[in-house]
Design a protein around this motif. Structure first.
Motif, short mmCIF file in Angstrom:
data_model
loop_
_atom_site.label_atom_id
_atom_site.label_comp_id
_atom_site.label_asym_id
_atom_site.label_seq_id
_atom_site.Cartn_x
_atom_site.Cartn_y
_atom_site.Cartn_z
N UNK A 147 78.22 80.34 -39.60
CA UNK A 147 79.62 80.25 -39.13
C UNK A 147 79.66 79.36 -37.89
N UNK A 148 80.86 79.05 -37.44
CA UNK A 148 81.03 78.41 -36.14
C UNK A 148 80.84 79.51 -35.08
N UNK A 149 79.89 79.29 -34.16
CA UNK A 149 79.59 80.41 -33.24
C UNK A 149 79.02 79.89 -31.92
N UNK A 150 79.02 80.86 -30.95
CA UNK A 150 78.40 80.58 -29.63
C UNK A 150 77.25 81.57 -29.48
N UNK A 151 76.07 81.05 -29.17
CA UNK A 151 74.88 81.90 -29.07
C UNK A 151 74.94 82.70 -27.76
N UNK A 152 74.80 83.99 -27.89
CA UNK A 152 74.75 84.82 -26.67
C UNK A 152 73.32 85.28 -26.37
N UNK A 153 72.54 85.45 -27.42
CA UNK A 153 71.13 85.82 -27.23
C UNK A 153 70.35 85.42 -28.48
N UNK A 154 69.11 84.96 -28.31
CA UNK A 154 68.29 84.59 -29.50
C UNK A 154 66.83 84.97 -29.25
N UNK A 155 66.25 85.62 -30.22
CA UNK A 155 64.82 85.95 -30.18
C UNK A 155 64.16 85.32 -31.40
N UNK A 156 63.25 84.39 -31.18
CA UNK A 156 62.57 83.69 -32.28
C UNK A 156 61.17 84.27 -32.41
N UNK A 157 60.82 84.78 -33.60
CA UNK A 157 59.49 85.37 -33.84
C UNK A 157 58.54 84.38 -34.50
N UNK A 158 59.06 83.53 -35.30
CA UNK A 158 58.26 82.42 -35.83
C UNK A 158 59.19 81.23 -36.08
N UNK A 159 58.60 80.04 -35.95
CA UNK A 159 59.41 78.82 -36.06
C UNK A 159 59.75 78.28 -34.68
N UNK A 160 60.48 77.19 -34.65
CA UNK A 160 60.82 76.54 -33.39
C UNK A 160 62.33 76.58 -33.20
N UNK A 161 62.76 77.15 -32.07
CA UNK A 161 64.20 77.26 -31.82
C UNK A 161 64.78 75.90 -31.42
N UNK A 162 65.95 75.62 -31.91
CA UNK A 162 66.61 74.35 -31.57
C UNK A 162 67.80 74.58 -30.64
N UNK B 13 69.36 76.18 -36.55
CA UNK B 13 69.12 77.09 -35.42
C UNK B 13 67.60 77.19 -35.15
N UNK B 14 66.84 77.46 -36.20
CA UNK B 14 65.38 77.57 -36.07
C UNK B 14 64.71 76.69 -37.13
N UNK B 15 63.80 75.82 -36.65
CA UNK B 15 63.09 74.92 -37.57
C UNK B 15 61.93 75.67 -38.22
N UNK B 16 61.55 75.31 -39.47
CA UNK B 16 60.48 76.07 -40.17
C UNK B 16 59.06 75.55 -39.84
N UNK B 17 58.80 75.29 -38.60
CA UNK B 17 57.43 74.86 -38.24
C UNK B 17 57.12 75.28 -36.79
N UNK B 18 55.86 75.27 -36.48
CA UNK B 18 55.41 75.54 -35.10
C UNK B 18 54.35 74.51 -34.75
N UNK B 19 54.24 74.21 -33.46
CA UNK B 19 53.21 73.25 -33.04
C UNK B 19 52.08 74.06 -32.40
N UNK B 20 50.95 74.03 -33.08
CA UNK B 20 49.77 74.75 -32.60
C UNK B 20 48.64 73.75 -32.39
N UNK B 21 48.18 73.68 -31.16
CA UNK B 21 47.11 72.70 -30.82
C UNK B 21 47.48 71.28 -31.27
N UNK B 22 48.67 70.90 -30.93
CA UNK B 22 49.21 69.56 -31.27
C UNK B 22 49.34 69.30 -32.78
N UNK B 23 49.17 70.34 -33.56
CA UNK B 23 49.36 70.18 -35.01
C UNK B 23 50.65 70.87 -35.44
N UNK B 24 51.33 70.24 -36.37
CA UNK B 24 52.58 70.82 -36.89
C UNK B 24 52.24 71.73 -38.06
#
Lengths: 376, 117
Positions: free
Chosen positions: A186-201, A214-225
Motif C-alpha cells: 500500500x501507500x504508507x509511511x514507515x514507523x518501525x522496521x525490523x529486518x531479520x534477513x535481506x537488505x533494507x532499502x 522495502x527489503x532486497x532478497x540478498x545480503x553482503x557477507x565478506x564482500x560477497x552478495x
C-alpha cells in the motif's frame, strides 16, 4: 408470313435456273424469304431450320447448297465450342465457390513455444476441426478445450474469412527457486522496521508507494552478495485517499437532434471502391462512423457511412452546498472500497478546499498496521 | 360506298406490322371496290391483287409462279397472263404459294399475255 428470325438459316444456292428453285420450294411448302440474287447463278435465301432437310432432299444434286450463317442456337453452340475453356473455368469456379464457401481452409497458430503446432492440430482434429470442414464450431468451447488439454495461460480463437487464427500464451516459467524482494503493498509511511534477513532499502519516516522495494532478497557477507529469502516485520501508517474536483460551472456538448449522412462509401478492406460525399452544413458537429459488413467470406465488402450530428455548447451552473453531502458519501464509498476488510481505520479526514474553478473534496483515511513477511 | 379513295396506291413504311394492316385494309378495300364496280364477287375473289407501297415495295396475291427473277426484273404468271416489274435491287422478302412481297425500287410494271412471250 411472319417469321421468327432465330430459327432461320441463311443459305447460298448455286446452280442454273434458280427461278425454278424458288418455284419448287414454294410448291413444296418450303417457306423461303429474303431472297437476294447475287448473280445469274447464285442466290441467297433464308429457310427455316426444320425445313432445311426437306429442301436438301428436294433439290438433291441439282443445286449446290452452302450454309452462310446458322440459326441462333447453332451459333450459340459455336461460340460456346470455341470458348470451352472459359466456360469450363466458369463452371468450376462456381462449383468451387459453393463447395468452399464457409469452409475452413487454413489454421494459423501463433504464440506457442513449448507445444508444437502438430500436437495442437491433432487436438483440434479430435474435437472436429479439420481443414475443409464447415466453420460452424463454437470458439469459446475450443478455447476451453485447449486450455484444459495444454498448459496454456491464455487461448484466443478468431475466425477471419476462411481462416482460423489461434493465439496462445503459454504459462510463465516457475520462479519458485529465485527469491523475490519484499515490496510495499500500500501507500504508507514507515514507523518501525525490523529486518531479520535481506537488505533494507528504507528507514523510519520514509514515504513508500505501492510496489516500492522495502527489503532486497540478498545480503553482503565478506564482500560477497548472497541471495537470501527476505524476512522482516514492518510497522507503518497506511493512507487511503480519494478526491473529487467539483466545477461550479461547466460547458457540456449536447446534440441538437439534427443529423445528416455526410459520406457513404463501399469499401473492400481499406480500399474505397466508390462513394458519395455531401457538404456538412453544421457549424458545430460530431462525426460518427458506422460500418455495415455485406459479406466477410471471400470479399470483405463493407458499406461505411459517416453521420454528422449537430452539437451545441450548453453552460450549466452547479451549487456545491446542495450536492456536498452526496459527493462526500460517494467519496467515502469509493475510498472505503480500497481498504482491505482485515484493516481497521484509525483516523478519517475530510478536506474541502475552494479553487478558482470550484471546490476540491478530499478524504484521507489512516490506518496503523503491523506487517510480517516470510515468517515460516 | 361509305368511304372514297383517291388511289389504290398506298405510301406507308414497309415492315411486317404494316403488311398486316395493309392486308386487312386491302380485304375491306376489295369488298368496297367489288361493291362499287358491280362485278360478281366469285370472279373477283380469285383474281390477282396487287398492292404497291409507293415505289419501295409491292405485294402480289394469287400469282401462279415466278417466270423470271433478277435484281432488276421480276416476272410473275397470273392466270392466263403475266405481269412484269422493272426496277432496282429487288429482294423477295416473303413468298408462299399464293403471295409474294418484293422490296426494291420499282420503276415500272406492265401486264402482258402469254402470246406476247
Amino acid at each position: 408470313m411472319i417469321n421468327n428470325k432465330f430459327d432461320e438459316i441463311r443459305l447460298k444456292i448455286t446452280g442454273n435456273n434458280l427461278t425454278n428453285f424458288i418455284n419448287v420450294c414454294v410448291s413444296n411448302g418450303i417457306d423461303i424469304d429474303n431472297i437476294y440474287k447475287e448473280d445469274s447463278n447464285c442466290i441467297q435465301v433464308n429457310v427455316k431450320n426444320n425445313k432445311y432437310k426437306l429442301l436438301k432432299n428436294i433439290v438433291k444434286n441439282q443445286y449446290k447448297i452452302e450454309i452462310i450463317s446458322d440459326n441462333f442456337s447453332k451459333r450459340l453452340m459455336q461460340i460456346m465450342k470455341f470458348r470451352l475453356g472459359l466456360i469450363i473455368g466458369l463452371v468450376l469456379s462456381f462449383v468451387l465457390f459453393f463447395m468452399l464457401n464457409n469452409r475452413l481452409l487454413t489454421i494459423h497458430i501463433s504464440g506457442n513455444k513449448k507445444v508444437d503446432k502438430q500436437s495442437i492440430e491433432i487436438a483440434l482434429e479430435s474435437c472436429g476441426i479439420k481443414k475443409y470442414n464447415l466453420m460452424n464450431f463454437d470458439s469459446s468451447a475450443i478455447e476451453d478445450f485447449l486450455l484444459s488439454k495444454f498448459d496454456f495461460s491464455f487461448v484466443s480463437i478468431v475466425t477471419k474469412g476462411n481462416a482460423l487464427i489461434i493465439n496462445i500464451k503459454e504459462e510463465i516459467s516457475d520462479i519458485k527457486n529465485s527469491y523475490s524482494p519484499i515490496t510495499a503493498e500500500y501507500n504508507m509511511v514507515i514507523t518501525k522496521i525490523n529486518v531479520f534477513s535481506g537488505t533494507s532499502r528504507v528507514s523510519i519516516g520514509d514515504v513508500l508507494f505501492k510496489g516500492d522495494v522495502v527489503v532486497e532478497p540478498y545480503e553482503i557477507r565478506n564482500n560477497d552478495l548472497v541471495e537470501v529469502s527476505p524476512c522482516a516485520e514492518i510497522y507503518a501508517d497506511i493512507f487511503f485517499s480519494e478526491s473529487y474536483k467539483y466545477y461550479s460551472s461547466e460547458s457540456i456538448l449536447v446534440r441538437t437532434g439534427n443529423s445528416c449522412i455526410v459520406d457513404s462509401s463501399v469499401m473492400i478492406g481499406n480500399i474505397k471502391l466508390f462513394g458519395h460525399s455531401v457538404n456538412n452544413n453544421f457549424e458545430n458537429f460530431e462525426l460518427v462512423e458506422k460500418s455495415l459488413p455485406v459479406t466477410d467470406y471471400f470479399l470483405p465488402i463493407v458499406i461505411k457511412k459517416t453521420y454528422s450530428y449537430e452539437t451545441k455548447l450548453v453552460d450549466i451552473e452547479h451549487n456545491f452546498e446542495e450536492e456536498k453531502t452526496e459527493i462526500i458519501d460517494n467519496l467515502k464509498k469509493s475510498v472505503y472500497s480500497k481498504v482491505p476488510k482485515t484493516m481497521s481505520i484509525d483516523d478519517e479526514q475530510i478536506i474541502i478546499s475552494s479553487t478558482n474553478f470550484g471546490n476540491i473534496a478530499t478524504i484521507n483515511l489512516k490506518s496503523s498496521v503491523y506487517l510480517r513477511y516470510n515468517f515460516n | 360506298m361509305s368511304k372514297t379513295y383517291s388511289s389504290i396506291f398506298f405510301v406507308i413504311n414497309f415492315d411486317y406490322d404494316s403488311y398486316i394492316i395493309v392486308g386487312d385494309y386491302m380485304n375491306n378495300l376489295i369488298e368496297e371496290i367489288v361493291d362499287c364496280v358491280k362485278l360478281p364477287f366469285n370472279e373477283i375473289v380469285n383474281d390477282t391483287k396487287i398492292i404497291m407501297l409507293s415505289n419501295k415495295a409491292f405485294y402480289v396475291a394469287n400469282y401462279k409462279k415466278i417466270l423470271s427473277y433478277s435484281n432488276d426484273k421480276l416476272s410473275l404468271k397470273i392466270s392466263n397472263d403475266y405481269i412484269e416489274f422493272l426496277g432496282d435491287n429487288f429482294i423477295i422478302s416473303q413468298i408462299n404459294k399464293s403471295e409474294i412481297i418484293i422490296r426494291g425500287k420499282i420503276k415500272s410494271f406492265h401486264f402482258g399475255s402469254d402470246n406476247d412471250k
